[in-house]
Design a protein around this motif. Structure first.
Motif, PDB file in Angstrom:
ATOM      1  N   ALA A 267      54.058 144.345  -3.950  1.00 16.07           N
ATOM      2  CA  ALA A 267      54.777 145.240  -3.049  1.00 16.07           C
ATOM      3  C   ALA A 267      56.173 145.545  -3.577  1.00 16.07           C
ATOM      4  CB  ALA A 267      54.861 144.625  -1.653  1.00 16.07           C
ATOM      5  N   VAL A 268      56.833 144.550  -4.181  1.00 15.34           N
ATOM      6  CA  VAL A 268      58.163 144.784  -4.746  1.00 15.34           C
ATOM      7  C   VAL A 268      58.087 145.760  -5.909  1.00 15.34           C
ATOM      8  CG1 VAL A 268      60.115 143.684  -5.899  1.00 15.34           C
ATOM      9  CG2 VAL A 268      59.015 142.539  -3.979  1.00 15.34           C
ATOM     10  N   LEU A 269      56.993 145.719  -6.683  1.00 15.10           N
ATOM     11  CA  LEU A 269      56.830 146.643  -7.806  1.00 15.10           C
ATOM     12  C   LEU A 269      56.446 148.049  -7.351  1.00 15.10           C
ATOM     13  CD1 LEU A 269      54.951 144.359 -10.373  1.00 15.10           C
ATOM     14  CD2 LEU A 269      57.339 145.036 -10.401  1.00 15.10           C
ATOM     15  N   GLU A 270      56.044 148.179  -6.069  1.00 17.82           N
ATOM     16  CA  GLU A 270      55.758 149.476  -5.448  1.00 17.82           C
ATOM     17  C   GLU A 270      54.651 150.239  -6.162  1.00 17.82           C
ATOM     18  OE1 GLU A 270      59.167 151.877  -4.621  1.00 17.82           O
ATOM     19  OE2 GLU A 270      60.483 150.153  -4.394  1.00 17.82           O
ATOM     20  N   ASN A 271      53.633 149.514  -6.628  1.00 17.61           N
ATOM     21  CA  ASN A 271      52.527 150.186  -7.297  1.00 17.61           C
ATOM     22  C   ASN A 271      51.269 149.348  -7.111  1.00 17.61           C
ATOM     23  OD1 ASN A 271      50.681 151.419  -9.031  1.00 17.61           O
ATOM     24  ND2 ASN A 271      52.279 151.976 -10.504  1.00 17.61           N
ATOM     25  N   LYS A 272      50.338 149.897  -6.368  1.00 17.50           N
ATOM     26  CA  LYS A 272      49.114 149.151  -6.080  1.00 17.50           C
ATOM     27  C   LYS A 272      48.205 149.044  -7.297  1.00 17.50           C
ATOM     28  CE  LYS A 272      45.953 148.583  -2.205  1.00 17.50           C
ATOM     29  NZ  LYS A 272      45.477 149.170  -0.929  1.00 17.50           N
ATOM     30  N   GLU A 273      48.443 149.883  -8.299  1.00 16.59           N
ATOM     31  CA  GLU A 273      47.627 149.852  -9.507  1.00 16.59           C
ATOM     32  C   GLU A 273      48.100 148.782 -10.490  1.00 16.59           C
ATOM     33  OE1 GLU A 273      44.883 151.606  -9.639  1.00 16.59           O
ATOM     34  OE2 GLU A 273      45.423 152.334  -7.638  1.00 16.59           O
ATOM     35  N   ILE A 274      49.236 148.159 -10.195  1.00 16.15           N
ATOM     36  CA  ILE A 274      49.741 147.073 -11.045  1.00 16.15           C
ATOM     37  C   ILE A 274      49.300 145.740 -10.453  1.00 16.15           C
ATOM     38  CG2 ILE A 274      51.801 145.906 -11.903  1.00 16.15           C
ATOM     39  CD1 ILE A 274      53.200 148.576 -11.991  1.00 16.15           C
ATOM     40  N   ALA A 275      48.610 144.950 -11.248  1.00 17.42           N
ATOM     41  CA  ALA A 275      48.144 143.635 -10.807  1.00 17.42           C
ATOM     42  C   ALA A 275      49.181 142.579 -11.159  1.00 17.42           C
ATOM     43  CB  ALA A 275      46.805 143.300 -11.443  1.00 17.42           C
ATOM     44  N   VAL A 276      49.481 141.693 -10.204  1.00 17.55           N
ATOM     45  CA  VAL A 276      50.413 140.586 -10.423  1.00 17.55           C
ATOM     46  C   VAL A 276      49.694 139.285 -10.082  1.00 17.55           C
ATOM     47  CG1 VAL A 276      52.674 139.617  -9.899  1.00 17.55           C
ATOM     48  CG2 VAL A 276      52.318 142.088  -9.754  1.00 17.55           C
ATOM     49  N   HIS A 277      49.821 138.310 -10.954  1.00 20.55           N
ATOM     50  CA  HIS A 277      49.153 137.024 -10.721  1.00 20.55           C
ATOM     51  C   HIS A 277      50.061 135.889 -11.164  1.00 20.55           C
ATOM     52  CE1 HIS A 277      46.359 133.643 -11.673  1.00 20.55           C
ATOM     53  NE2 HIS A 277      45.865 134.008 -10.512  1.00 20.55           N
ATOM     54  N   VAL A 278      50.296 134.952 -10.260  1.00 16.53           N
ATOM     55  CA  VAL A 278      51.076 133.746 -10.552  1.00 16.53           C
ATOM     56  C   VAL A 278      50.107 132.573 -10.633  1.00 16.53           C
ATOM     57  CG1 VAL A 278      52.918 132.207  -9.800  1.00 16.53           C
ATOM     58  CG2 VAL A 278      53.097 134.669  -9.377  1.00 16.53           C
ATOM     59  N   MET A 279      50.235 131.783 -11.676  1.00 19.11           N
ATOM     60  CA  MET A 279      49.317 130.654 -11.868  1.00 19.11           C
ATOM     61  C   MET A 279      50.086 129.404 -12.250  1.00 19.11           C
ATOM     62  SD  MET A 279      46.106 130.314 -14.500  1.00 19.11           S
ATOM     63  CE  MET A 279      45.399 128.689 -14.880  1.00 19.11           C
ATOM     64  N   PRO A 280      49.874 128.306 -11.523  1.00 25.48           N
ATOM     65  CA  PRO A 280      50.518 127.035 -11.894  1.00 25.48           C
ATOM     66  C   PRO A 280      49.796 126.374 -13.055  1.00 25.48           C
ATOM     67  CG  PRO A 280      49.178 126.739  -9.935  1.00 25.48           C
ATOM     68  CD  PRO A 280      49.086 128.196 -10.279  1.00 25.48           C
ATOM     69  N   GLU A 361      59.594 128.027 -16.483  1.00 26.86           N
ATOM     70  CA  GLU A 361      59.965 126.663 -16.859  1.00 26.86           C
ATOM     71  C   GLU A 361      60.960 126.081 -15.867  1.00 26.86           C
ATOM     72  OE1 GLU A 361      61.468 126.373 -20.778  1.00 26.86           O
ATOM     73  OE2 GLU A 361      59.493 126.421 -21.731  1.00 26.86           O
ATOM     74  N   TYR A 362      60.969 124.755 -15.835  1.00 29.67           N
ATOM     75  CA  TYR A 362      61.989 124.034 -15.066  1.00 29.67           C
ATOM     76  C   TYR A 362      62.326 122.772 -15.848  1.00 29.67           C
ATOM     77  CZ  TYR A 362      64.409 121.490 -11.389  1.00 29.67           C
ATOM     78  OH  TYR A 362      65.348 120.788 -10.658  1.00 29.67           O
ATOM     79  N   GLU A 363      63.603 122.647 -16.187  1.00 29.97           N
ATOM     80  CA  GLU A 363      64.077 121.507 -16.971  1.00 29.97           C
ATOM     81  C   GLU A 363      63.226 121.314 -18.231  1.00 29.97           C
ATOM     82  OE1 GLU A 363      64.284 118.133 -14.376  1.00 29.97           O
ATOM     83  OE2 GLU A 363      66.138 118.835 -13.423  1.00 29.97           O
ATOM     84  N   ASN A 364      63.017 122.441 -18.955  1.00 26.10           N
ATOM     85  CA  ASN A 364      62.303 122.468 -20.238  1.00 26.10           C
ATOM     86  C   ASN A 364      60.835 122.078 -20.124  1.00 26.10           C
ATOM     87  OD1 ASN A 364      64.601 123.264 -21.739  1.00 26.10           O
ATOM     88  ND2 ASN A 364      65.314 121.132 -21.767  1.00 26.10           N
ATOM     89  N   GLU A 365      60.280 122.141 -18.933  1.00 27.97           N
ATOM     90  CA  GLU A 365      58.856 121.869 -18.768  1.00 27.97           C
ATOM     91  C   GLU A 365      58.175 123.110 -18.214  1.00 27.97           C
ATOM     92  OE1 GLU A 365      55.761 118.813 -16.555  1.00 27.97           O
ATOM     93  OE2 GLU A 365      57.882 118.305 -16.732  1.00 27.97           O
ATOM     94  N   LEU A 366      57.082 123.505 -18.859  1.00 27.44           N
ATOM     95  CA  LEU A 366      56.339 124.692 -18.461  1.00 27.44           C
ATOM     96  C   LEU A 366      55.587 124.424 -17.163  1.00 27.44           C
ATOM     97  CD1 LEU A 366      55.498 127.585 -19.338  1.00 27.44           C
ATOM     98  CD2 LEU A 366      53.539 126.525 -20.517  1.00 27.44           C
ATOM     99  N   LEU A 367      55.879 125.213 -16.135  1.00 23.77           N
ATOM    100  CA  LEU A 367      55.262 125.023 -14.822  1.00 23.77           C
ATOM    101  C   LEU A 367      54.140 126.007 -14.548  1.00 23.77           C
ATOM    102  CD1 LEU A 367      58.374 124.467 -12.522  1.00 23.77           C
ATOM    103  CD2 LEU A 367      56.911 122.743 -13.572  1.00 23.77           C
ATOM    104  N   GLY A 368      54.173 127.168 -15.198  1.00 29.14           N
ATOM    105  CA  GLY A 368      53.164 128.172 -14.911  1.00 29.14           C
ATOM    106  C   GLY A 368      53.527 129.492 -15.550  1.00 29.14           C
TER     107      GLY A 368
END
Length: 778
Positions: A267-280, A361-368
């Motif tokens: 919704a922030v990107l304002e484009n329904k054709e853009i897929a956003v995915h967050v993965m831990p 990253e957080y404190e040099n550790e990859l979180l996702g």
């Protein structure tokens, strides 16, 4: 211009307030502005005032149907109120009737965003907010104007309304803040105003209902118009929305929360054709593992039926993100891109033409990671993707919470399926818990067996010498003392009361005293307790209540016996307290020693309480996850065991003089040189040996505590000594080295007894060494 208004009858309070459209407050406002300034704007304001005053009809209250005749005046108001840079196609504003949801002049974008089905009705009710809330907000807005203008009260009431609509272009949700400006609205009062308590209204927040009773809406008449201004607050609202997601994420809603996060970022990107995915990215034993529940919806990893290939891509992806801190931005996905970044190999099959990958990253550790994909080439311009940058700290918080959730899930499985674990073996249980959680096809009914193979066992036992005898003697003394006290009471009662039953009780009491005077067996103990509980206790209680002359004597009896059980208990209490002192000292000693021996090499150490303490130690390569095992660590532990037993013997010997019952301890070690296999028993939640040969070791442990020497019949374990039981001569030779070393240090006295042991049930050929501890060693 078509009037935009709410459906009729939605807000009944509108009928309580007389309201009219009028340009008079606007003209008066401009006159004041013109008097207070001498610049070009002042002349502009005066020109507008002259234009309005040249037509007296315009300064009369107007009806809605009259507005078409005065459109040019509405245009003048719009030009004066809204900045020259305002664009009717890009800005959202309107002019409306006071205290009515009726907008009679508005921008094109206002109508575009807030009309329903093009029928002229404004959709002003935010989703999820009740009609009662809207009505209360409107009344609060009006009372704010009244209190500030007529009473001089400064009110903090925020009359802005957050409203969401689905964009016609993108179909995505947008948030807008609606603000009503009342500067061009007059409030007229019908009749006198009542007095109001400032303290009640301002400091204690008088409710709208309380104000409505004192100041009913029907008291007021409104004239003029209000300015509606609308601000796009999607960015701020999405931040608040994601904050709530972070606060509320849990093991139960984790997957759903990530889907909601993806939608919010889209919704922030304002484009329904853009897929956003967050993965831990989750870790087990400090290694990244693939969580299929999150990977299934990933742009890079989402695929069906090829778990091996998915794992390969995941490892490539993790390795890339660990080595490249900057976002990967591919404007046009081609063969060169796929060669450089092989983990993107399946993106063309999904129609992806441009792609952005951001490691978190957080404190040099990859979180996702955050994946952003578009089906168009050059569809992810930097300016567009940068819109979500301000939200990445919140994304980081959510990923950190997922790490905690995963750790808690594994811990819960361990606690439910196993038990509280020592760090030396916990890694193995974490492995099993992860597999249990990760493989849903097993139905979560079976969990793999936890086994450690080829480990060396060390067994030790510290027993309280003759503990059963001491306990029995304490019980015998308590019973004898109570029966003697009963005898004295019965003799006194017999002199004062004519009750033949007392003579019969006295006879039973004397018989029991004689029977337990020499020894006490379980049957006799049960008979005495039955006599005390069912004959003496109710009889003495009745006589205490019925005969005041006996109360002093019986009160003394009741004070002597235990208040809960009705028995004399102080001899057993002295014994139990002495035993507790010993066990406390033993536990504290072994707890401290356990922490120390882990520093040399990881081992499993379990102890359990008997009348003293027994312990098992297991050491070997299968227990150590990341450290190479060598027999020197075993020999180090064997030497520690012998040294610690000598320390325990000295400690309990010194403690003996502080005990009310001078208890002594014996020390026993079972030597077993061959490695064994152990596994965790789910039913008992403890480790046990595996295999027929190894079970023999367990049988020996259970039967040697009271073993005797073959020739003399003497108990092997004796106070002040350490007994070492073994099977083979080579085992004895290894321990003789340790014994000579400790004798040289004066921890042990010089002699070593080499002993043959009696045969035990199913076990023969056991031998023992016995050494004496130097109690004077410091």
């Amino acid at each position: 211009m078509e009037v935009l208004k709410m459906r009729p009858g939605l807000f009944k309070e509108e009928a309580q307030v007389d309201t009219r459209i009028s340009f008079v407050p606007f003209v008066r406002f401009l006159k004041e502005k013109a008097q207070n300034s001498n610049d070009a704007r002042s002349r502009f304001y005066k020109h507008i005032v002259e234009r309005f005053e040249s037509n007296p009809a315009v300064l009369q209250p107007l009806e809605m149907e009259d507005l078409d005749k005065y459109k040019e005046y509405l245009d003048i108001v719009t030009a004066a109120v809204f900045p020259i840079m305002t664009d009717t196609d890009k800005d959202v504003y309107g002019i409306g009737v006071p205290f009515r949801f009726s907008i009679f002049y508005y921008s094109s974008l206002f109508k575009h965003l807030f009309t329903e089905n093009g029928n002229g009705n404004v959709a002003m009710i935010p989703s999820g907010i009740s009609m009662d809330k809207i009505a209360q907000d409107r009344r609060g807005w009006l009372y704010k104007q009244v209190l500030e203008r007529f009473y001089g009260f400064e009110m903090n009431y925020d009359h802005a309304i957050i409203h969401h609509v689905n964009s016609h272009e993108t179909g995505l949700r947008r948030y807008f803040k609606l603000h009503l400006d009342a500067r061009f609205m007059d409030i007229k009062v019908k009749g006198p105003l009542p007095d109001l308590d400032r303290e009640m209204v301002c400091n204690h927040g008088g409710s709208i209902e309380e104000l409505a009773e004192i100041l009913p809406l029907s008291m007021f008449q409104l004239e003029g118009f209000v300015i509606w201004t609308v601000q796009d607050v999607t960015r701020d609202e999405m931040m608040n929305y994601i904050k709530n997601l972070v606060l509320k994420i849990s093991a139960d809603n984790e997957a759903k929360t990530y889907l909601q996060l993806n939608d919010a970022l889209q919704a922030v990107l304002e484009n329904k054709e853009i897929a956003v995915h967050v993965m831990p990215f989750l870790k087990v034993k400090n290694k990244y593992v693939l969580e299929s529940e999150f990977a299934s919806s990933s742009v890079i990893l989402g695929m069906q039926g090829n778990e091996k290939q998915q794992q390969q891509l995941y490892q490539q992806l993790v390795q890339y993100l660990e080595n490249h801190k900057e976002p990967l931005n591919i404007a046009n996905l081609d063969d060169v891109s796929l060669t450089l970044y092989p983990f993107l190999k399946f993106l063309p099959h999904k129609g992806v033409r441009s792609f952005v990958l951001v490691g978190i990253e957080y404190e040099n550790e990859l979180l996702g990671m955050v994946e952003i994909a578009s089906l168009e080439s050059n569809g992810l311009a930097y300016q567009k993707v940068a819109r979500i940058e301000y939200l990445l700290p919140l994304v980081t918080l959510m990923l950190r919470k997922s790490v905690d959730i995963q750790a808690a899930r594994i811990s819960n499985v361990i606690k439910q399926k196993f038990t509280a674990l020592q760090p030396s073996v916990e890694w193995k249980f974490i492995d099993a818990a992860w597999q249990y959680l990760h493989d849903p096809e097993k139905g979560k009914n079976e969990i793999e067996n936890i086994t450690f193979s080829e480990v060396y066992p060390l067994y030790g036992a510290v027993d309280v010498r003759n503990s059963s005898v001491e306990r029995g003697m304490a019980l015998q003394e308590d019973l004898r003392e109570q029966l003697l006290l009963i005898q004295q009471c019965l003799e006194r009662m017999e002199k004062e009361l004519e009750l033949p039953l007392l003579e019969e009780l006295q006879f039973k009491n004397q018989s029991l005293m004689q029977r337990i005077s020499q020894s006490l067996v379980a049957e006799e103990e049960a008979q005495v307790n039955e006599f005390l509980d069912y004959e003496i206790a109710p009889t003495f209680r009745h006589l205490y209540d019925s005969y005041p002359s006996l109360q002093p004597m019986l009160a003394k009896y009741f004070d002597t016996v235990n208040k809960t059980e009705g028995h004399v208990f102080h001899h057993r209490r002295r014994y139990e307290e002495s035993l507790q002192r010993i066990n406390t000292q033993l536990n504290e000693f072994l707890e401290k020693e356990r922490d120390g021996i882990q520093n040399s090499f990881p081992c499993y150490f379990e102890k359990y309480r008997t009348d003293g303490v027994e312990y098992n130690i297991y050491i070997g390569q299968s227990i150590a996850q990341n450290k190479k095992f060598d027999l020197l660590y075993l020999r180090n532990l064997q030497l520690w065991q012998l040294t610690s037993m000598a320390g325990i013997a000295r400690m309990t010997h010194k403690l003996q003089h502080e005990l009310e019952v001078p208890l002594q301890t014996t020390q026993l070690i079972l030597i077993h040189s061959n490695p064994i296999d152990i596994s965790f028993r789910l039913d008992e939640r403890r480790f046990d040996v595996e295999g027929a040969y190894n079970i023999r070791y367990e049988i020996i442990k259970k039967r040697i505590d009271k073993v005797h020497i073959r020739e003399t019949g003497e108990r092997l374990t004796q106070p002040g000594k350490i007994a070492l039981v073994y099977n083979y001569a080579r085992e004895a030779e290894e321990y003789r080295k340790y014994i000579h070393f400790l004798q040289n240090k004066n921890i042990l006295l010089p002699e070593i007894e080499m002993l043959e042991l009696e045969e035990l049930q199913g076990i023969s050929g056991l031998k023992a060494m016995r050494v004496t501890v130097n109690m004077d060693f410091e």
